[in-house]
Design a protein around this motif. Structure first.
Motif, PDB file in Angstrom:
ATOM      1  N   TYR A  30      42.895  58.963  36.825  1.00 53.24           N
ATOM      2  CA  TYR A  30      41.555  58.845  36.261  1.00 53.24           C
ATOM      3  C   TYR A  30      40.933  60.226  36.084  1.00 53.24           C
ATOM      4  N   VAL A  31      39.958  60.289  35.185  1.00 51.72           N
ATOM      5  CA  VAL A  31      39.171  61.510  34.964  1.00 51.72           C
ATOM      6  C   VAL A  31      37.713  61.093  34.814  1.00 51.72           C
ATOM      7  N   TRP A  61      43.476  54.723  33.926  1.00 51.44           N
ATOM      8  CA  TRP A  61      44.665  54.127  33.319  1.00 51.44           C
ATOM      9  C   TRP A  61      45.395  53.347  34.399  1.00 51.44           C
ATOM     10  N   PRO A  62      45.044  52.052  34.607  1.00 50.73           N
ATOM     11  CA  PRO A  62      45.567  51.283  35.746  1.00 50.73           C
ATOM     12  C   PRO A  62      47.085  51.185  35.766  1.00 50.73           C
ATOM     13  N   ASP A  63      47.647  51.346  36.972  1.00 48.88           N
ATOM     14  CA  ASP A  63      49.073  51.156  37.230  1.00 48.88           C
ATOM     15  C   ASP A  63      49.955  51.917  36.231  1.00 48.88           C
ATOM     16  N   GLN A  64      49.546  53.122  35.915  1.00 58.49           N
ATOM     17  CA  GLN A  64      50.310  53.947  34.984  1.00 58.49           C
ATOM     18  C   GLN A  64      51.710  54.223  35.535  1.00 58.49           C
ATOM     19  N   TRP A  65      51.786  54.425  36.846  1.00 57.02           N
ATOM     20  CA  TRP A  65      53.066  54.623  37.543  1.00 57.02           C
ATOM     21  C   TRP A  65      53.113  53.623  38.693  1.00 57.02           C
ATOM     22  N   LYS A  66      53.542  52.402  38.402  1.00 55.96           N
ATOM     23  CA  LYS A  66      53.559  51.299  39.356  1.00 55.96           C
ATOM     24  C   LYS A  66      52.156  51.057  39.922  1.00 55.96           C
ATOM     25  N   ALA A  88      29.701  55.078  43.472  1.00 52.16           N
ATOM     26  CA  ALA A  88      29.719  53.672  43.051  1.00 52.16           C
ATOM     27  C   ALA A  88      29.973  53.625  41.556  1.00 52.16           C
ATOM     28  N   MET A  89      30.985  52.845  41.139  1.00 53.33           N
ATOM     29  CA  MET A  89      31.346  52.753  39.732  1.00 53.33           C
ATOM     30  C   MET A  89      31.363  51.297  39.264  1.00 53.33           C
ATOM     31  N   TRP A  90      30.883  51.090  38.050  1.00 56.37           N
ATOM     32  CA  TRP A  90      30.983  49.799  37.361  1.00 56.37           C
ATOM     33  C   TRP A  90      32.043  49.963  36.286  1.00 56.37           C
ATOM     34  N   TRP A  91      33.209  49.346  36.501  1.00 49.02           N
ATOM     35  CA  TRP A  91      34.324  49.447  35.557  1.00 49.02           C
ATOM     36  C   TRP A  91      34.288  48.281  34.575  1.00 49.02           C
ATOM     37  N   LYS A  92      34.300  48.614  33.301  1.00 50.42           N
ATOM     38  CA  LYS A  92      34.336  47.595  32.245  1.00 50.42           C
ATOM     39  C   LYS A  92      35.784  47.199  31.967  1.00 50.42           C
ATOM     40  N   PRO A  93      36.001  46.073  31.269  1.00 45.48           N
ATOM     41  CA  PRO A  93      37.365  45.621  30.988  1.00 45.48           C
ATOM     42  C   PRO A  93      38.212  46.636  30.218  1.00 45.48           C
ATOM     43  N   ASN A  94      37.577  47.544  29.463  1.00 41.26           N
ATOM     44  CA  ASN A  94      38.330  48.564  28.730  1.00 41.26           C
ATOM     45  C   ASN A  94      38.652  49.786  29.595  1.00 41.26           C
ATOM     46  N   ASN A  95      38.374  49.696  30.919  1.00 36.66           N
ATOM     47  CA  ASN A  95      38.661  50.745  31.901  1.00 36.66           C
ATOM     48  C   ASN A  95      37.821  52.006  31.717  1.00 36.66           C
ATOM     49  N   LEU A  96      36.680  51.831  31.099  1.00 37.02           N
ATOM     50  CA  LEU A  96      35.656  52.869  31.062  1.00 37.02           C
ATOM     51  C   LEU A  96      34.632  52.524  32.142  1.00 37.02           C
ATOM     52  N   ALA A 115      26.305  44.223  36.676  1.00 37.51           N
ATOM     53  CA  ALA A 115      27.697  43.984  36.329  1.00 37.51           C
ATOM     54  C   ALA A 115      27.942  42.520  35.992  1.00 37.51           C
ATOM     55  N   PRO A 116      28.554  42.231  34.833  1.00 35.75           N
ATOM     56  CA  PRO A 116      28.931  40.863  34.517  1.00 35.75           C
ATOM     57  C   PRO A 116      30.124  40.437  35.357  1.00 35.75           C
ATOM     58  N   ALA A 117      30.407  39.142  35.325  1.00 37.02           N
ATOM     59  CA  ALA A 117      31.466  38.599  36.171  1.00 37.02           C
ATOM     60  C   ALA A 117      32.818  39.219  35.857  1.00 37.02           C
ATOM     61  N   SER A 118      33.053  39.621  34.574  1.00 37.50           N
ATOM     62  CA  SER A 118      34.339  40.166  34.184  1.00 37.50           C
ATOM     63  C   SER A 118      34.501  41.625  34.555  1.00 37.50           C
ATOM     64  N   ALA A 119      33.413  42.290  34.979  1.00 38.18           N
ATOM     65  CA  ALA A 119      33.476  43.702  35.339  1.00 38.18           C
ATOM     66  C   ALA A 119      33.875  43.846  36.800  1.00 38.18           C
ATOM     67  N   GLU A 120      34.122  45.099  37.182  1.00 33.61           N
ATOM     68  CA  GLU A 120      34.570  45.395  38.547  1.00 33.61           C
ATOM     69  C   GLU A 120      33.694  46.492  39.140  1.00 33.61           C
ATOM     70  N   ILE A 121      33.246  46.270  40.362  1.00 32.01           N
ATOM     71  CA  ILE A 121      32.486  47.285  41.082  1.00 32.01           C
ATOM     72  C   ILE A 121      33.423  47.963  42.077  1.00 32.01           C
ATOM     73  N   GLU A 122      33.374  49.297  42.120  1.00 28.97           N
ATOM     74  CA  GLU A 122      34.201  50.067  43.041  1.00 28.97           C
ATOM     75  C   GLU A 122      33.313  51.019  43.836  1.00 28.97           C
TER      76      GLU A 122
END
Length: 219
Positions: free
Chosen positions: A134-135, A124-129, A74-82, A20-27
């Motif tokens: 997600y799917v 789809w982050p913070d779609q409703w507050k 374990a998920m690696w989320w990219k900036p485009n939320n994929l 994961a690059p620094a701009s990505a997110e691990i969950e």
């Protein structure tokens, strides 16, 4: 096999962290819940005798009986939320005594009909507050603990029995910047070919429908 499975899952989690690059997110997520399985047909040759058998089984899940139903993801989320990741789901299946093939006194996967998959997900982050829908979907392997006693022959151990797939839809609620809770529906399908002691075989599909509740850590 349990040790090998744990090593494989851990290696996948570590690989996600290293890649994961620094701009990505691990969950990292952990969940439990309630799962059930519809009827499916079990076919094969009986241990000891080689006689063919076929039985329609109404599987029981017993989600909260030890060992309980659970999952790790374990998920690696990219900036485009994929997102891309790995997941282990520990489902369970018991055959009722009255529905087992002739000569069988035990037919179950209580130490897990384990499903190991590589996943792709979209959110789809913070779609409703603070709520994020997600799917996702995944493909991988079924690695059940086969527990069968038939015609005096006992089969007891982990086997890689065939391909598996899953589909996921859920919502996540952010508690803090790092912690969240979620609930989701998860569907799994596997096609299984198992070997039984005494020269027997077993072939069956298994579907699981589950409602999961869990906690997620982001970093």
């Amino acid at each position: 096999m349990v040790k090998s499975l744990n090593i494989a899952v851990t290696a996948g989690f570590v690989a996600l962290g290293l890649a994961a690059p620094a701009s990505a997110e691990i969950e990292l997520s952990f969940y439990g819940g309630s799962q059930s399985s519809p009827h499916s047909r079990v076919e094969g040759t009986a241990p000891g005798t080689g006689a063919p058998y076929s039985a329609l089984i109404g599987w029981e899940g017993k989600s909260f009986s030890p060992p309980p139903y659970y999952g790790l993801r374990a998920m690696w989320w990219k900036p485009n939320n994929l997102g891309f990741g790995v997941e282990l789901t520990h489902t369970k299946a018991y055959a009722p005594q009255s529905e087992m093939p002739a000569g069988f006194s035990r037919l179950e996967f209580t130490d897990g009909h384990n499903i190991l998959t590589a996943n792709v997900m979209k959110r789809w982050p913070d779609q409703w507050k603070f709520i994020t829908p997600y799917v996702g979907a995944g493909i991988g392997l079924a690695i059940p603990h086969v527990d069968v006693f038939a015609n005096g022959e006992k089969t007891y151990g982990y086997q890689v029995t065939g391909p598996a797939a899953k589909a996921i839809a859920g919502v996540k609620y952010d508690l803090t910047d790092r912690w969240a809770v979620f609930t989701e529906y998860q569907f799994t399908y596997s096609k299984n070919e198992a070997e039984l002691e005494g020269g027997g075989t077993m072939s069956f599909p298994l579907i699981t429908n589950a409602i999961n509740v869990g906690v997620a850590l982001n970093f």
